[in-house]
Write a protein that holds these residues in place. Structure first.
Motif: not given
Length: 195
Positions: A90, A96, A99
Motif C-alpha cells: 500500500e 492505498w 484503493s
C-alpha cells in the motif's frame, strides 16, 4: 475450572503468533484454524513495529499508535477496495489512495487526512523485517497463560453463593444475604408485582 471455549481460543491464537515469529514454517501461507474473533483478539493483544512492511496488514494490524486503521477510520475502511494488502504494497507509489474509490462525506475526508499524515510520517526500512510484541506479557512474547487471562479483562467473576455460609457474621445476616441472592425477599418491586 477452565473455560473450554476460551482455552480453545487461547490455543488458536498461537497459530498467528507463530506465523509472525517463525515465517519459515512449512504451513505458513495455508489456511489456519482461527476465525475473525480470534484475529480481533490477537490484533488487540499485539503491537507491530514496522520494518519493511511486508508482513503487516495495512488495514487490520495494529501498526499505528492509535491501533488498526479499520477501527479508527471505519468510514474509509468501508469504501476501500483492497483490504487485505500489506503495508509495503500500500505504501508503494501510494497505492492505498487508489484503493479508496471517491470520498463522499466530510468524515471520510477527515479520516483520509489522518491516514495521509500517518503514512507521511512512517518510513519503511527495506533491510529490517516487521516485528511483533505481545502487549499483555512482560517479555513481549505470546504465552498461553497471558492469552487466557486477556479474555477475562473487564469481566466480573461469578459469585459463589455457598461462600455466604462461610462469612463471619450473625446467622440472621447470612440468611438475609442468601435470600437476597436468590431474589426471595419481598422488596418493594416484588410486592408491586403481587398487588
Amino acid at each position: 475450572m477452565p473455560d473450554l471455549e476460551r482455552t480453545g481460543r487461547t490455543l488458536r491464537l498461537r497459530w498467528p503468533w507463530l506465523r509472525w515469529t517463525y515465517p519459515q514454517r512449512p504451513w505458513v501461507g495455508s489456511k489456519l484454524p482461527y476465525d475473525d474473533i480470534d484475529m480481533d483478539l490477537f490484533r488487540a493483544a499485539t503491537k507491530i513495529t514496522i520494518g519493511n512492511g511486508e508482513l503487516t496488514s495495512f488495514w487490520f494490524d495494529s501498526w499505528s499508535e492509535r491501533g488498526p486503521l479499520r477501527v479508527w477510520a471505519p468510514d474509509l475502511f468501508k469504501v476501500a477496495t483492497r483490504k487485505s494488502r500489506s503495508v509495503a504494497k500500500e505504501f508503494l507509489d501510494d497505492n492505498w489512495i487508489r484503493s479508496i474509490a471517491g470520498l463522499s462525506t466530510l468524515v471520510q475526508l477527515a479520516q483520509f487526512l489522518d491516514i495521509w499524515n500517518l503514512v507521511a510520517s512512517t518510513h519503511l526500512n527495506p533491510d529490517t523485517p516487521d516485528t511483533i510484541a505481545w502487549t499483555t506479557s512482560s517479555q513481549g512474547i505470546y504465552s498461553a497463560g497471558s492469552a487466557y487471562h486477556l479474555q477475562f479483562l473487564g469481566s466480573l467473576s461469578k459469585f459463589d453463593a455457598a461462600k455466604i455460609w462461610l462469612a463471619h457474621a450473625e446467622p440472621k445476616c447470612m440468611i438475609f444475604a442468601w435470600l437476597a441472592f436468590h431474589a426471595k425477599l419481598l422488596t418493594a418491586d416484588r410486592l408491586a408485582i403481587r398487588w
